[in-house]
Design a protein around this motif. Structure first.
Motif, PDB file in Angstrom:
ATOM      1  N   VAL A  72      -3.360   9.577  -2.456  1.00 38.89           N
ATOM      2  CA  VAL A  72      -4.023   8.427  -3.042  1.00 38.89           C
ATOM      3  C   VAL A  72      -3.340   7.172  -2.486  1.00 38.89           C
ATOM      4  O   VAL A  72      -2.103   7.073  -2.518  1.00 38.89           O
ATOM      5  CB  VAL A  72      -3.932   8.418  -4.579  1.00 38.89           C
ATOM      6  CG1 VAL A  72      -4.545   7.145  -5.161  1.00 38.89           C
ATOM      7  CG2 VAL A  72      -4.592   9.647  -5.152  1.00 38.89           C
ATOM      8  N   ARG A  73      -4.147   6.240  -1.963  1.00 34.82           N
ATOM      9  CA  ARG A  73      -3.601   4.950  -1.542  1.00 34.82           C
ATOM     10  C   ARG A  73      -3.703   4.000  -2.738  1.00 34.82           C
ATOM     11  O   ARG A  73      -4.792   3.750  -3.237  1.00 34.82           O
ATOM     12  CB  ARG A  73      -4.338   4.373  -0.354  1.00 34.82           C
ATOM     13  CG  ARG A  73      -3.752   3.010   0.050  1.00 34.82           C
ATOM     14  CD  ARG A  73      -4.377   2.423   1.273  1.00 34.82           C
ATOM     15  NE  ARG A  73      -5.727   2.012   0.975  1.00 34.82           N
ATOM     16  CZ  ARG A  73      -6.545   1.452   1.866  1.00 34.82           C
ATOM     17  NH1 ARG A  73      -6.145   1.253   3.092  1.00 34.82           N
ATOM     18  NH2 ARG A  73      -7.760   1.093   1.521  1.00 34.82           N
ATOM     19  N   LEU A  74      -2.566   3.512  -3.176  1.00 40.29           N
ATOM     20  CA  LEU A  74      -2.500   2.532  -4.252  1.00 40.29           C
ATOM     21  C   LEU A  74      -2.209   1.180  -3.623  1.00 40.29           C
ATOM     22  O   LEU A  74      -1.258   1.046  -2.844  1.00 40.29           O
ATOM     23  CB  LEU A  74      -1.388   2.903  -5.231  1.00 40.29           C
ATOM     24  CG  LEU A  74      -1.508   4.280  -5.881  1.00 40.29           C
ATOM     25  CD1 LEU A  74      -0.234   4.627  -6.633  1.00 40.29           C
ATOM     26  CD2 LEU A  74      -2.720   4.331  -6.799  1.00 40.29           C
ATOM     27  N   THR A  75      -3.024   0.182  -3.944  1.00 43.46           N
ATOM     28  CA  THR A  75      -2.828  -1.148  -3.392  1.00 43.46           C
ATOM     29  C   THR A  75      -2.446  -2.109  -4.511  1.00 43.46           C
ATOM     30  O   THR A  75      -3.139  -2.200  -5.520  1.00 43.46           O
ATOM     31  CB  THR A  75      -4.097  -1.652  -2.674  1.00 43.46           C
ATOM     32  OG1 THR A  75      -4.447  -0.715  -1.645  1.00 43.46           O
ATOM     33  CG2 THR A  75      -3.873  -3.017  -2.059  1.00 43.46           C
ATOM     34  N   TYR A  76      -1.332  -2.781  -4.319  1.00 48.04           N
ATOM     35  CA  TYR A  76      -0.800  -3.737  -5.275  1.00 48.04           C
ATOM     36  C   TYR A  76      -0.631  -5.100  -4.600  1.00 48.04           C
ATOM     37  O   TYR A  76      -0.407  -5.173  -3.398  1.00 48.04           O
ATOM     38  CB  TYR A  76       0.576  -3.304  -5.774  1.00 48.04           C
ATOM     39  CG  TYR A  76       0.583  -2.042  -6.581  1.00 48.04           C
ATOM     40  CD1 TYR A  76       0.438  -2.094  -7.970  1.00 48.04           C
ATOM     41  CD2 TYR A  76       0.733  -0.789  -5.989  1.00 48.04           C
ATOM     42  CE1 TYR A  76       0.458  -0.932  -8.736  1.00 48.04           C
ATOM     43  CE2 TYR A  76       0.746   0.372  -6.735  1.00 48.04           C
ATOM     44  CZ  TYR A  76       0.612   0.295  -8.114  1.00 48.04           C
ATOM     45  OH  TYR A  76       0.617   1.443  -8.871  1.00 48.04           O
TER      46      TYR A  76
ATOM     47  N   ASN B   5      -7.335   1.620  -5.650  1.00 46.00           N
ATOM     48  CA  ASN B   5      -6.868   2.985  -5.433  1.00 46.00           C
ATOM     49  C   ASN B   5      -7.955   3.728  -4.690  1.00 46.00           C
ATOM     50  O   ASN B   5      -9.136   3.517  -4.938  1.00 46.00           O
ATOM     51  CB  ASN B   5      -6.497   3.674  -6.745  1.00 46.00           C
ATOM     52  CG  ASN B   5      -7.659   3.785  -7.687  1.00 46.00           C
ATOM     53  OD1 ASN B   5      -8.537   4.611  -7.483  1.00 46.00           O
ATOM     54  ND2 ASN B   5      -7.682   2.964  -8.718  1.00 46.00           N
TER      55      ASN B   5
ATOM     56  N   TYR C  51       0.941   5.149  -0.041  1.00 45.09           N
ATOM     57  CA  TYR C  51       0.186   6.376   0.213  1.00 45.09           C
ATOM     58  C   TYR C  51       0.941   7.484  -0.509  1.00 45.09           C
ATOM     59  O   TYR C  51       1.902   8.047   0.022  1.00 45.09           O
ATOM     60  CB  TYR C  51       0.077   6.643   1.711  1.00 45.09           C
ATOM     61  CG  TYR C  51      -0.814   5.645   2.408  1.00 45.09           C
ATOM     62  CD1 TYR C  51      -2.158   5.919   2.589  1.00 45.09           C
ATOM     63  CD2 TYR C  51      -0.325   4.421   2.854  1.00 45.09           C
ATOM     64  CE1 TYR C  51      -2.998   5.003   3.217  1.00 45.09           C
ATOM     65  CE2 TYR C  51      -1.156   3.502   3.479  1.00 45.09           C
ATOM     66  CZ  TYR C  51      -2.484   3.798   3.663  1.00 45.09           C
ATOM     67  OH  TYR C  51      -3.313   2.888   4.271  1.00 45.09           O
TER      68      TYR C  51
ATOM     69  N   LEU D 299      -1.976  -3.836  -9.818  1.00 44.70           N
ATOM     70  CA  LEU D 299      -2.818  -2.878  -9.099  1.00 44.70           C
ATOM     71  C   LEU D 299      -4.184  -3.506  -8.831  1.00 44.70           C
ATOM     72  O   LEU D 299      -4.827  -4.022  -9.740  1.00 44.70           O
ATOM     73  CB  LEU D 299      -2.993  -1.601  -9.927  1.00 44.70           C
ATOM     74  CG  LEU D 299      -3.851  -0.502  -9.309  1.00 44.70           C
ATOM     75  CD1 LEU D 299      -3.172   0.081  -8.076  1.00 44.70           C
ATOM     76  CD2 LEU D 299      -4.128   0.600 -10.335  1.00 44.70           C
TER      77      LEU D 299
ATOM     78  N   GLN E 257       0.856  -1.188   0.000  1.00 43.20           N
ATOM     79  CA  GLN E 257       0.000   0.000   0.000  1.00 43.20           C
ATOM     80  C   GLN E 257       0.888   1.232   0.000  1.00 43.20           C
ATOM     81  O   GLN E 257       1.590   1.497   0.967  1.00 43.20           O
ATOM     82  CB  GLN E 257      -0.946   0.004   1.191  1.00 43.20           C
ATOM     83  CG  GLN E 257      -1.963  -1.108   1.096  1.00 43.20           C
ATOM     84  CD  GLN E 257      -2.967  -1.086   2.225  1.00 43.20           C
ATOM     85  OE1 GLN E 257      -2.715  -0.585   3.312  1.00 43.20           O
ATOM     86  NE2 GLN E 257      -4.131  -1.641   1.955  1.00 43.20           N
TER      87      GLN E 257
END
Length: 176
Positions: A169-173, A161, A136, A158, A134
């Motif tokens: 923006v929280r991007l979760t991979y 988001n 941020y 991904l 994650q």
């Protein structure tokens, strides 16, 4: 079985540095709520020492800081460190083979365990122990510092988001 989630604030150019930028009030509230939901936190020795700041109340703290400290104190912590011989309240020192200790921890727990710190994450990545990342993402550039991914990152996909507040923006991979 628990999942290990590695997440930190990151600049646009890929660096993490809690002294050079940090969460605004909205993101800090998000982190307080997150701390109340996680199963616990996994720290390397250096990051654990930084986070021990929350062990004792500090003069001048506002309500949000007191809320975070309470959530942090209540949450179990596991510390992966060769140099520590003891740890503080509600913390367990992981001993022996790190990969075996963390696989055992994941098998014995449910929910999400946050992985704190790029140095520890860099050790866990090649072992295939991190289940999600994650980021941020903050709209700042630092130009140098400690990178979120210390070494080459694994192939990622991904899966989410989420805007948090006006600028993060929280991007979760997940591993691909």
């Amino acid at each position: 079985m628990a999942k290990l989630i590695y997440g930190l604030n990151q600049s646009l150019d890929g660096y993490v540095d809690h002294d050079r930028f940090g969460p605004d009030a909205v993101l800090f509230r998000h982190f307080i709520e997150q701390m109340t939901r996680v199963t616990g936190s996994l720290y390397g020795g250096r990051m654990y020492e930084i986070m021990r700041y929350w062990d004792e109340d500090q003069p001048g703290w506002d309500d949000a800081e007191r809320d975070y400290a309470g959530a942090w104190r209540d949450s179990p912590k596991w510390v992966a460190s060769r140099s520590h011989t003891s740890v503080g309240p509600n913390a367990t020192l992981l001993k022996g083979d790190l990969e075996t200790a963390i696989r055992t921890l994941k098998a014995e727990q449910d929910g999400e365990i946050e992985v704190a710190g790029p140095a520890l994450a860099a050790i866990l990545m090649p072992m295939g122990l991190i289940d999600a990342y994650q980021i941020y993402l903050h709209p700042v550039g630092l130009g140098d510092g400690t990178p979120f991914f210390k070494d080459a990152r694994p192939p990622l996909r991904l899966v989410g988001n989420q805007p948090i507040g006006a600028s993060v923006v929280r991007l979760t991979y997940v591993p691909a």
